[in-house]
Each structure stands twice: as structure tokens, then as C-alpha cells.
Design an enzyme around this catalytic site. Structure first.
Site, PDB file in Angstrom:
ATOM      1  N   TYR A 115     -17.750  -8.148 -19.676  1.00 39.25           N
ATOM      2  CA  TYR A 115     -16.868  -7.628 -18.626  1.00 39.25           C
ATOM      3  C   TYR A 115     -17.285  -6.196 -18.313  1.00 39.25           C
ATOM      4  CZ  TYR A 115     -12.848  -5.672 -16.250  1.00 39.25           C
ATOM      5  OH  TYR A 115     -12.058  -5.048 -15.326  1.00 39.25           O
ATOM      6  N   GLU A 203     -15.146  -4.824 -10.020  1.00 40.93           N
ATOM      7  CA  GLU A 203     -15.028  -5.577 -11.264  1.00 40.93           C
ATOM      8  C   GLU A 203     -16.077  -6.684 -11.321  1.00 40.93           C
ATOM      9  OE1 GLU A 203     -11.433  -8.018 -11.863  1.00 40.93           O
ATOM     10  OE2 GLU A 203     -11.055  -6.704 -13.572  1.00 40.93           O
TER      11      GLU A 203
END
Ligand code: GDP
Ligand code: MN
Length: 394
Positions: A115, A203
Site C-alpha cells: 500500500y 492512493e
């Protein structure tokens, strides 16, 4: 403002961030053609302004908003199931979102998922980079259950992202050798894209390493600062009105500050602070606001009329509370706008009015002589009480 994954990736690749090859399709046949050109297995990805697509489910029972197809034939078949169908994910709410386009990308052979995110930390007044080896899954869950698995690094707005910060994150994530270099380059480019595009959120979930040793952004989500769109013309052109609440789109045409909420009491207020206080008092009195609406300080009767119409076209609204503190805006102007709107649309819910300040008596008088049955209140508490008590039965 939100954009689709394919648009975010188009932007990111201009900054040199490596992403899998791909193209958007509006029809199954286009999906077929694109998949044919890419060759081999491809991924068919529903394009909606919400995450969690992989684990999502369509209204007709079809499972998965992100699916791998072994060839162009299968890609076409999957696209035909997705397009026009409504996808429900943990981020869409139970009503889901209609899929109008699918993104066809080359399939990657995943080694590991990470991530990587950049977001504005309003409390620290700095961008924060968040990185974790727990990619692919919901990062909110990681943050809640195992926060130590998320590494954070704040970027000073004057000095910018420093090389040591990038390297530190690379080490913390466990990258080595050539992949470490690839990661550092990717993060620096990602950060540049975030800043230069006036993004508020970037993101990458997941960021992946492939079996052949590459580091890639497999998914991308970007949000942008609405106030910067006047200098971000390309990004502004990415706006997809079909993804937005139709009433909010209508309100933005009149420059109204309108946000739809889940409650039943429509509010029309001047000034954002007063609007928030009004919503608080409604909640305190046991009601729930149906919207936030600030008609602004320079409200004309025309704007008030449009605002009032938008309020009333929300089917959930069971009563309306108009709370105006006349300072720069005059109460009689507000009253005129409300009365104008009432001439054009039928009012089927109780309307509670509280006017204070400049020309409030004149405004009240106009309302009382308008032939409509407006309920009046002398202060905010009384107005809120009345708006909760008078709600139309459904
Ligand atoms: P999201 O569910 O909306 O976040 O959509 P993503 O683009 O993140 O895709 C969801 C999941 O599908 C990823 O976490 C991957 O596990 C999987 N996936 C997506 N693209 C590929 C691919 O090219 N190859 C493989 N093997 N899996 C993929
Ligand atoms: Mn994702």
C-alpha cells in the site's frame, strides 16, 4: 473532485509512474478490440468513483467488479456483464453505482502487494506519505487493527520530499537491490504528480512487485482540490457528472454550496458557520438534516429561488427550515426568492422560517402576505423544534 482509475493512471504515467498498459471501453466490442491489441490475459475493471470493486457484487448477482480474462473473447463477455450493471461495494452504499465504462489492462503476475498513499494531514498542515506491506486489503482495517504496520513520513511544504525519506520508506517496506531503486523512483514521481496536480489524495492500493521483478502501480485513486481546478484544466475536464448526485450538480450550476445528506429536514442558511450550527441544533432537537446549504453572503432572490427548488426536489425532505441572519444579505431579498420559488413549484412540506437582522420585519411581512402557509419562529431553537415536529408524514 474524484476521477476514475483510468484517468488517474493516465495522469500518473505522464509523470513517469509505471502502470500496466490499458484503455477504457464503453462497449463490449471495444473491450474485445482493446484486449486483442494488448494480447494474452487482461483485467476487466469496472470504472466507478468507489473502491472495493474487486470484492464487490453486482445487483444481478454477478460477482466481482475486477476480473481477469484469459483472452479477448472472455474480456468481451465479462465487459458485457459489467456494463450497465450496478456494482455494490463497501464504499458505494447499498444502492451501488452503475458501471458506464470498463478499463481493460494487461494482467500482471503479482509477487507481492503493498500500500502506498499520499494525503494531506490537516492537523500537521503537511502531506503525509503512508506505506505498508499490507497492500490489497482495506487500509482502514490495517489502520484500526495493526496501525504499527503503516509507516508514515511527513513532507515539509517548503523543503519538499527528501531523498532520505524515500529511502527510509523503501527500507521499511523491505525492498532490496533493483526493486529498491524502482520503488524510490516511483515514489518520487508519484509525489511530484500529487503536488503538481493539486491532489488531496493519491492512493496506490496495491502497489505490486511482479514475478519478473518490476514495481508497478496496479490500482490508482486520486482526489483533487476543487479550488485548484481553475488552473488544472485537464483534470477539470475529467469530471464525470454521471458519478455525482444530480441535485449537487444542479446546485453547482448556480454556485450554491450544497451537499446532500441522509436526513429529512431541508435547510437553507446563509453562511457556512450558521449552516453547521443549524444542522447541530436540528440534531439536538431530534431531527436529521437532509442537506447542507449555504446560499452565501451575496444571495440574490434568483439564487434563493434556485436553492429552494433544489431543496424541495429532494424526495427525502419532509420539512424545510430557512434560517437567515441578515447582515450583508437582506431578509426581504431571501423572502422574495422563497416566494418566487413557491410560485413555480408546489410546496408539499411545511416550511419553517426564522429571519433575523437586516429587514427581518419586512421579510416576515412578505412571507405572511404571500398566501402560503409559512411557519415562523423567533429564534433558532424554536425554529428547529418546529421543523422537527411539523415533518410531513410519508
Ligand atoms: P479495488 O478492489 O477497487 O481496489 O480494485 P483493484 O484494482 O485494487 O483490484 C482488486 C484486486 O484485484 C487487487 O488487489 C489484485 O489482487 C487483483 N488484481 C487486479 N489486477 C490484477 C492483475 O493484473 N493481476 C492479478 N493477478 N491480480 C490483479
Ligand atoms: Mn485497489
Amino acid at each position: 473532485m474524484k476521477v476514475h482509475e483510468y484517468q488517474a493512471k493516465e495522469l500518473l504515467s505522464k509523470f513517469g509512474v509505471p502502470v500496466p498498459k490499458g484503455k477504457v471501453a464503453f462497449l463490449p466490442e471495444e473491450a474485445y478490440q482493446i484486449a486483442k491489441v494488448i494480447g494474452g490475459s487482461v483485467v476487466v475493471k469496472s470504472q466507478i468513483h468507489a473502491g472495493g470493486r474487486g470484492k464487490g457484487k453486482f445487483k444481478d448477482g454477478y460477482v466481482g467488479g475486477v476480473k481477469i480474462a484469459k483472452d479477448a473473447e472472455e474480456a468481451k463477455e465479462i465487459a458485457s456483464r459489467m456494463l450497465g450493471n450496478v456494482l455494490v461495494t463497501h464504499q458505494t452504499g447499498k444502492e451501488g453505482k452503475k458501471v458506464e465504462k470498463v478499463y481493460i489492462t494487461e494482467a500482471s503476475d503479482i509477487q507481492k502487494e503493498y500500500y502506498l498513499g499520499i494525503v494531506l494531514d490537516r492537523a500537521k498542515e503537511q502531506n503525509v506519505i503512508m506505506a505498508s506491506t499490507e497492500g490489497g486489503v482495506e487500509i482502514e482495517k490495517v489502520a484500526a487493527e495493526t496501525p504499527e504496520k503503516i509507516f508514515k513520513s511527513w513532507v515539509h511544504p517548503v523543503f519538499g520530499l527528501q531523498r532520505y525519506q524515500v529511502r527510509e520508506l523503501g527500507f521499511l517496506l523491505g525492498f532490496k537491490g533493483d526493486q529498491f531503486k524502482q520503488f524510490c523512483e516511483l515514489l518520487e514521481k508519484l509525489y511530484r504528480a500529487h503536488e503538481e496536480c493539486d491532489a488531496t489524495l493519491t492512493e496506490i492500493n496495491p502497489l505490486i512487485t511482479t514475478k519478473d521483478g518490476r514495481v508497478l502501480a496496479l490500482d490508482a485513486k486520486m482526489n483533487f482540490d476543487d479550488n485548484a481546478l481553475l488552473r488544472q484544466l485537464e483534470i477539470a475536464s475529467f469530471r464525470d457528472l454521471t458519478e455525482e448526485d444530480p441535485l449537487e450538480v444542479e446546485a453547482s450550476r448556480y454556485d450554491l454550496n450544497y451537499i446532500r445528506l441522509d436526513g429529512t429536514i431541508g435547510c437553507m442558511v446563509n453562511g457556512a458557520g450558521l449552516a453547521m450550527a443549524t444542522m447541530d441544533v436540528i440534531t439536538l432537537e431530534g431531527g436529521m438534516p437532509a442537506n447542507f446549504l449555504d446560499v452565501g453572503g451575496s444571495a440574490t432572490s434568483e439564487r434563493v429561488k434556485n436553492a429552494f427548488k433544489i431543496l424541495l426536489s429532494d424526495k427525502n425532505v419532509k420539512s424545510v427550515l430557512i434560517n437567515i441572519f441578515g447582515g450583508i444579505v437582506r431578509c426581504d431579498v431571501i423572502a422574495e426568492g422563497v416566494i418566487e420559488a413557491a410560485k413555480e413549484i408546489q410546496i408539499t412540506v411545511p416550511v419553517v422560517v426564522r429571519l433575523q437582522g437586516t429587514n427581518s420585519e419586512k421579510g416576515m411581512e412578505l412571507l405572511q402576505n404571500s398566501g402560503h402557509n409559512f411557519l415562523t419562529a423567533k429564534d433558532l431553537k424554536e425554529a428547529a423544534k418546529l421543523s422537527v415536529a411539523s415533518q410531513r408524514e410519508t
